[in-house]
Design an enzyme around this catalytic site. Structure first.
Site, PDB file in Angstrom:
ATOM      1  N   ILE A  36     -28.353 -51.499  -8.602  1.00 41.26           N
ATOM      2  CA  ILE A  36     -29.240 -52.096  -9.603  1.00 41.26           C
ATOM      3  C   ILE A  36     -30.412 -52.822  -8.936  1.00 41.26           C
ATOM      4  CG2 ILE A  36     -28.174 -54.393  -9.831  1.00 41.26           C
ATOM      5  CD1 ILE A  36     -28.113 -53.880 -12.881  1.00 41.26           C
ATOM      6  N   HIS A 103     -16.865 -50.806  -1.523  1.00 41.34           N
ATOM      7  CA  HIS A 103     -17.996 -49.927  -1.835  1.00 41.34           C
ATOM      8  C   HIS A 103     -18.806 -49.653  -0.582  1.00 41.34           C
ATOM      9  CE1 HIS A 103     -19.308 -54.106  -2.489  1.00 41.34           C
ATOM     10  NE2 HIS A 103     -20.489 -53.727  -2.048  1.00 41.34           N
TER      11      HIS A 103
HETATM   12  P1  AMP Z   1     -22.424 -56.240  -1.763  1.00 43.02           P
HETATM   13  O1  AMP Z   1     -23.424 -57.377  -1.783  1.00 43.02           O
HETATM   14  O2  AMP Z   1     -22.309 -55.516  -0.454  1.00 43.02           O
HETATM   15  O3  AMP Z   1     -21.085 -56.706  -2.299  1.00 43.02           O
HETATM   16  O4  AMP Z   1     -22.988 -55.140  -2.752  1.00 43.02           O
HETATM   17  C1  AMP Z   1     -22.933 -55.271  -4.129  1.00 43.02           C
HETATM   18  C2  AMP Z   1     -24.098 -54.488  -4.666  1.00 43.02           C
HETATM   19  O5  AMP Z   1     -23.863 -54.250  -6.045  1.00 43.02           O
HETATM   20  C3  AMP Z   1     -25.451 -55.193  -4.555  1.00 43.02           C
HETATM   21  O6  AMP Z   1     -26.328 -54.420  -3.747  1.00 43.02           O
HETATM   22  C4  AMP Z   1     -25.917 -55.293  -6.011  1.00 43.02           C
HETATM   23  O7  AMP Z   1     -27.312 -55.076  -6.153  1.00 43.02           O
HETATM   24  C5  AMP Z   1     -25.113 -54.199  -6.680  1.00 43.02           C
HETATM   25  N1  AMP Z   1     -24.872 -54.377  -8.108  1.00 43.02           N
HETATM   26  C6  AMP Z   1     -24.495 -55.511  -8.739  1.00 43.02           C
HETATM   27  N2  AMP Z   1     -24.321 -55.276 -10.054  1.00 43.02           N
HETATM   28  C7  AMP Z   1     -24.587 -53.950 -10.254  1.00 43.02           C
HETATM   29  C8  AMP Z   1     -24.587 -53.094 -11.395  1.00 43.02           C
HETATM   30  N3  AMP Z   1     -24.261 -53.531 -12.628  1.00 43.02           N
HETATM   31  N4  AMP Z   1     -24.919 -51.797 -11.215  1.00 43.02           N
HETATM   32  C9  AMP Z   1     -25.257 -51.339  -9.988  1.00 43.02           C
HETATM   33  N5  AMP Z   1     -25.255 -52.088  -8.874  1.00 43.02           N
HETATM   34  C10 AMP Z   1     -24.939 -53.383  -9.004  1.00 43.02           C
END
Ligand code: AMP
Ligand code: ZN
Length: 117
Positions: A36, A103
């Site tokens: 996102i 992830h």
């Molecule tokens: P991390 O900081 O490695 O835990 O990665 C989490 C990622 O999830 C971040 O890059 C966020 O931008 C992404 N993120 C958070 N909420 C969403 C969402 N609803 N859809 C897609 N990505 C998201």
């Protein structure tokens, strides 16, 4: 039970379809969707459908699915025509992990500096 969906987990909600996402690939064991808040022209997250808090705990419990995540990361990069790309597993808050469902970030489409910050 290990791997079961967690009610308070954003990515479990995306797996369940309760939170919308721009899904680019899905397999029996994984979902890939656009981040996102993209940090590169290609920024896709590949997640296992099962819930584990980080990549290492996923690999310890379900090595086959950890392999699926890596394979899918490569498939995403190929679909995005990213010949060079980076797969990142932030692990722990100090490394920038904000969602505690394993992830892989797949980043590409621009030059990527090494070492990362
Ligand atoms: P991390 O900081 O490695 O835990 O990665 C989490 C990622 O999830 C971040 O890059 C966020 O931008 C992404 N993120 C958070 N909420 C969403 C969402 N609803 N859809 C897609 N990505 C998201
Ligand atoms: Zn989860």
């Amino acid at each position: 039970m290990a791997g079961e969906p967690q009610a308070d987990c954003l990515f479990c909600k995306i797996v369940a379809g309760d939170v919308p996402a721009t899904v680019v690939r899905e397999t029996e064991t994984t979902v890939a969707f656009r981040d996102i808040n993209p940090q590169a022209p290609t920024h896709v997250l590949v997640i296992p459908k099962v819930h584990y808090p980080d990549a290492a705990s996923l690999a310890a419990a379900e090595p086959g699915i950890a392999g699926d995540v890596l394979r899918e990361a490569g498939e995403v990069a190929a679909e995005e025509k990213s010949e060079s790309y980076r797969i990142v597993f932030n692990t722990g808050a100090g490394a920038g992990q904000t969602v505690f469902h394993a992830h892989a970030h797949v980043l590409g489409g621009r030059g990527l500096q090494w070492p990362p910050g």
